[in-house]
Design a protein around this motif. Structure first.
Motif, mmCIF file in Angstrom:
data_model
loop_
_atom_site.group_PDB
_atom_site.id
_atom_site.type_symbol
_atom_site.label_atom_id
_atom_site.label_comp_id
_atom_site.label_asym_id
_atom_site.label_seq_id
_atom_site.Cartn_x
_atom_site.Cartn_y
_atom_site.Cartn_z
ATOM 1 N N ALA A 15 1.000 -4.774 -10.131
ATOM 2 C CA ALA A 15 1.760 -3.807 -9.333
ATOM 3 C C ALA A 15 1.865 -2.469 -10.056
ATOM 4 C CB ALA A 15 3.153 -4.349 -9.031
ATOM 5 N N TRP A 82 11.300 -8.027 -7.190
ATOM 6 C CA TRP A 82 10.131 -8.229 -6.333
ATOM 7 C C TRP A 82 9.076 -7.188 -6.691
ATOM 8 C CZ3 TRP A 82 14.809 -6.356 -4.653
ATOM 9 C CH2 TRP A 82 14.828 -5.027 -4.200
ATOM 10 N N THR A 84 5.102 -5.643 -5.222
ATOM 11 C CA THR A 84 4.100 -5.665 -4.163
ATOM 12 C C THR A 84 2.733 -5.375 -4.763
ATOM 13 O OG1 THR A 84 4.572 -3.334 -3.684
ATOM 14 C CG2 THR A 84 5.693 -4.973 -2.338
ATOM 15 N N THR A 88 -3.157 -1.061 -0.231
ATOM 16 C CA THR A 88 -2.111 -0.174 0.267
ATOM 17 C C THR A 88 -2.653 1.242 0.321
ATOM 18 O OG1 THR A 88 0.128 0.693 -0.123
ATOM 19 C CG2 THR A 88 -1.181 0.148 -2.062
ATOM 20 N N GLN A 91 1.457 3.529 -3.300
ATOM 21 C CA GLN A 91 2.559 2.718 -3.802
ATOM 22 C C GLN A 91 3.458 3.567 -4.699
ATOM 23 O OE1 GLN A 91 2.129 -1.325 -4.111
ATOM 24 N NE2 GLN A 91 3.283 -1.635 -5.978
ATOM 25 N N ASN A 97 5.560 -0.025 -1.264
ATOM 26 C CA ASN A 97 4.380 0.739 -0.851
ATOM 27 C C ASN A 97 4.735 1.567 0.381
ATOM 28 O OD1 ASN A 97 4.076 -1.051 1.425
ATOM 29 N ND2 ASN A 97 2.954 -2.480 0.122
ATOM 30 N N ILE A 100 5.644 -0.319 3.658
ATOM 31 C CA ILE A 100 7.008 -0.847 3.702
ATOM 32 C C ILE A 100 8.007 0.284 3.944
ATOM 33 C CG2 ILE A 100 8.828 -1.926 2.326
ATOM 34 C CD1 ILE A 100 6.655 -3.552 0.916
ATOM 35 N N GLU A 144 9.087 -11.844 4.450
ATOM 36 C CA GLU A 144 8.870 -11.848 3.007
ATOM 37 C C GLU A 144 8.290 -13.186 2.545
ATOM 38 O OE1 GLU A 144 11.803 -10.658 0.265
ATOM 39 O OE2 GLU A 144 12.170 -8.700 1.196
ATOM 40 N N LEU A 147 4.683 -13.101 3.262
ATOM 41 C CA LEU A 147 3.976 -12.213 2.335
ATOM 42 C C LEU A 147 3.870 -12.835 0.946
ATOM 43 C CD1 LEU A 147 5.587 -8.807 3.393
ATOM 44 C CD2 LEU A 147 3.291 -9.633 3.947
ATOM 45 N N ASN A 148 4.909 -13.550 0.550
ATOM 46 C CA ASN A 148 4.865 -14.253 -0.726
ATOM 47 C C ASN A 148 3.789 -15.334 -0.709
ATOM 48 O OD1 ASN A 148 6.234 -16.870 -2.293
ATOM 49 N ND2 ASN A 148 6.304 -14.960 -3.440
ATOM 50 N N PHE A 153 3.331 -10.340 -2.195
ATOM 51 C CA PHE A 153 4.747 -10.046 -2.423
ATOM 52 C C PHE A 153 5.257 -11.114 -3.375
ATOM 53 C CE2 PHE A 153 9.250 -9.621 -1.487
ATOM 54 C CZ PHE A 153 9.401 -8.260 -1.263
#
Length: 217
Positions: A15, A82, A84, A88, A91, A97, A100, A144, A147-148, A153
């Motif tokens: 990230a 968290w 991401t 993207t 970010q 990002n 989001i 979420e 996404l995880n 995520f």
């Protein structure tokens, strides 16, 4: 420096490599921005500045959470709450990002449009502001979880992770919507913008101190 990198989790380092990298830019971000601008312009045309304020309230609330999230990484030298990763268009922060951010810019408008005009109306025995906020928060955490599972995520700490998702529901989303309701239901336009401006001022101050001055973001 080597010890610092070794302390961080793999997804955190991934990230961090994305944060504010201009080479990531993709043109669809301009189209997303146009959709957000259109949504706000539509409410301004209708004179619904209460909805505009609710939209900005959630956007500012998310920026507050995102700055705190980045500070968790700075404090622990391991991971944010968290992070991401994945493709993207840009970010800005380790857990945020541009996709989001644009989503949260619209979330408050959606929430305000769902609110009944009668503030006393109850839904499932709860005040309607709370009931709708709770429903949207649970839905958001469900996203979420997906996404995880998709690997874009990431959570690290046991207390901000499955199965402790009620904590994420409350502090990751519910307070956003309740703050937006407080702004939306302000008795006067002046008090509405004062309520909104307070959090905006906090966000700007945090960005300047922790980002520009200390370089922690």
């Amino acid at each position: 420096m080597i010890a610092e990198l070794a302390a961080r989790t793999d997804f955190t380092r991934e990230a961090e490599r994305l944060v504010r990298d201009p080479t990531l830019f993709k043109w669809y971000a301009v189209a997303l921005l146009a959709f957000v601008v259109y949504a706000y312009a539509n409410e301004i045309e209708r004179g619904r500045f209460d909805i505009v304020a609710a939209g900005l309230a959630i956007w500012f609330a998310d920026w507050f959470n995102e700055i705190v999230n980045a500070l968790v990484l700075e404090a622990t030298d391991r991971a944010p709450l968290w992070a991401t990763t994945g493709p993207t268009a840009y970010q800005p922060l380790v857990g945020l990002n541009v996709e989001i951010s644009f989503m949260f810019a619209l979330a408050g408008i959606v929430y305000a449009k769902l609110l009944p005009a009668d503030r006393a109306k109850r839904i499932l025995g709860m005040p309607n502001r709370l009931a709708i906020a709770l429903g949207l928060s649970i839905f958001s955490v469900a996203v979420e979880l997906f996404l995880n599972h998709a690997g874009v995520f990431h959570w690290e700490y046991w207390w901000w992770n499955t199965p402790f998702v009620p904590l994420i529901v409350v502090f990751g989303y519910l307070w956003f919507y309740m703050y937006a309701a407080w702004v939306f239901d302000a008795p006067t336009p002046r008090s509405r913008w004062r309520r909104l401006g307070a959090l905006a001022g906090i966000d700007v101050a945090m960005a300047l101190v922790f980002g520009v001055w200390l370089g922690w973001l």
